[in-house]
Design a protein around this motif. Structure first.
Motif, short mmCIF file in Angstrom:
data_model
loop_
_atom_site.label_atom_id
_atom_site.label_comp_id
_atom_site.label_asym_id
_atom_site.label_seq_id
_atom_site.Cartn_x
_atom_site.Cartn_y
_atom_site.Cartn_z
N VAL A 180 -13.75 10.24 2.32
CA VAL A 180 -13.45 9.36 0.97
C VAL A 180 -14.27 9.07 0.32
CG1 VAL A 180 -13.26 7.14 0.90
CG2 VAL A 180 -12.34 8.14 3.16
N GLY A 181 -15.73 9.47 0.57
CA GLY A 181 -16.94 9.64 -1.01
C GLY A 181 -16.37 11.35 -1.83
N ASP A 182 -15.36 12.37 -0.88
CA ASP A 182 -14.78 13.43 -1.73
C ASP A 182 -13.57 13.39 -2.58
OD1 ASP A 182 -17.17 14.79 -0.66
OD2 ASP A 182 -15.54 15.83 0.86
N LEU A 210 -8.08 5.28 -7.80
CA LEU A 210 -7.88 5.50 -6.00
C LEU A 210 -7.65 3.35 -6.05
CD1 LEU A 210 -8.99 6.66 -3.38
CD2 LEU A 210 -10.67 5.70 -3.22
N ILE A 211 -6.39 3.82 -5.56
CA ILE A 211 -5.77 2.71 -5.49
C ILE A 211 -6.35 2.04 -4.31
CG2 ILE A 211 -3.74 0.86 -4.65
CD1 ILE A 211 -4.07 3.01 -7.21
N LYS A 212 -6.42 3.05 -3.12
CA LYS A 212 -6.68 1.91 -1.93
C LYS A 212 -7.07 3.40 -0.60
CE LYS A 212 -2.32 0.87 0.07
NZ LYS A 212 -1.19 -0.44 0.31
N ARG A 225 -3.36 16.00 5.56
CA ARG A 225 -1.59 16.91 4.32
C ARG A 225 -2.07 15.29 3.25
NH1 ARG A 225 0.16 16.75 9.16
NH2 ARG A 225 -0.44 15.32 10.87
N VAL A 226 -1.25 15.78 2.30
CA VAL A 226 -1.42 15.69 1.26
C VAL A 226 0.44 14.96 0.50
CG1 VAL A 226 -1.62 15.90 -1.64
CG2 VAL A 226 -3.23 16.11 0.04
N GLY A 228 -6.83 7.86 5.40
CA GLY A 228 -6.08 7.91 4.72
C GLY A 228 -6.52 7.32 3.01
N ALA A 229 -5.95 7.80 2.11
CA ALA A 229 -6.09 7.50 0.20
C ALA A 229 -4.75 7.76 -0.20
CB ALA A 229 -6.81 7.98 -0.29
#
Length: 162
Positions: free
Chosen positions: A35-37, A49-51, A93-94, A56-57
């Motif tokens: 998440v930091g990356d 970054l929304i959430k 995955r993105v 997941g992000a």
């Protein structure tokens, strides 16, 4: 946020199986590092970054090129994390889509968000799936190398997405 946005979703692949194998504490360290990356990559590529939700992000970008840069950098950061952890099988995955999402405070809703999320879910490990609308926005840029489009039937989306 009003207007067109490029929405990017990312998620670690089979993170529950990884959790079962590694245990809560080690997986939490990996999740926090990931998440930091992702946060750093999104900001560096000009996005917001929304959430985050677990591993997941969701992020949004005004630039399609910035969104694709972030998607590639997310994949690269996951590969580095996996290498640093001894090749334990961490992969992401993105999904990337464009549209005019509805802003709700700091969150976004709407079909572009749904399509990005569903493309993320449909992507194979280490893959980035890009909606053809996004691909069209960056088609003439030298640094962008996209494969031929394929159609995807996505849950809840009335028409196939290319």
């Amino acid at each position: 946020m009003a207007g067109v946005a490029i929405v990017v979703f990312s998620d670690l692949v089979d993170s529950t199986a990884l959790l079962a194998r590694l245990g809560d504490d080690r997986m939490d360290e990996l999740r926090r590092a990931h998440v930091g990356d992702v946060t750093g990559v999104v900001e560096a590529a000009g996005g917001r970054l929304i959430k985050t939700h677990g591993d997941g992000a969701m992020a949004s970008f005004e630039s399609a090129l910035g969104a694709l840069d972030a998607a590639a950098l997310i994949q690269a950061s996951v590969e580095r994390l996996d290498a640093a952890e001894g090749q334990i099988g961490i992969a992401a995955r993105v999904g990337v889509a464009a549209g005019e999402p509805i802003s709700d405070g700091g969150d976004l809703h709407g079909m572009a968000v749904v399509i990005a999320s569903r493309l993320c879910s449909a992507a194979a490990p280490s893959e980035v799936l890009v909606q053809d609308l996004v691909a069209g926005l960056v088609a003439s840029r030298d640094a962008v190398n996209l494969e031929e489009p394929k159609s995807y039937e996505l849950k809840g989306v009335p028409k196939p997405v290319r």
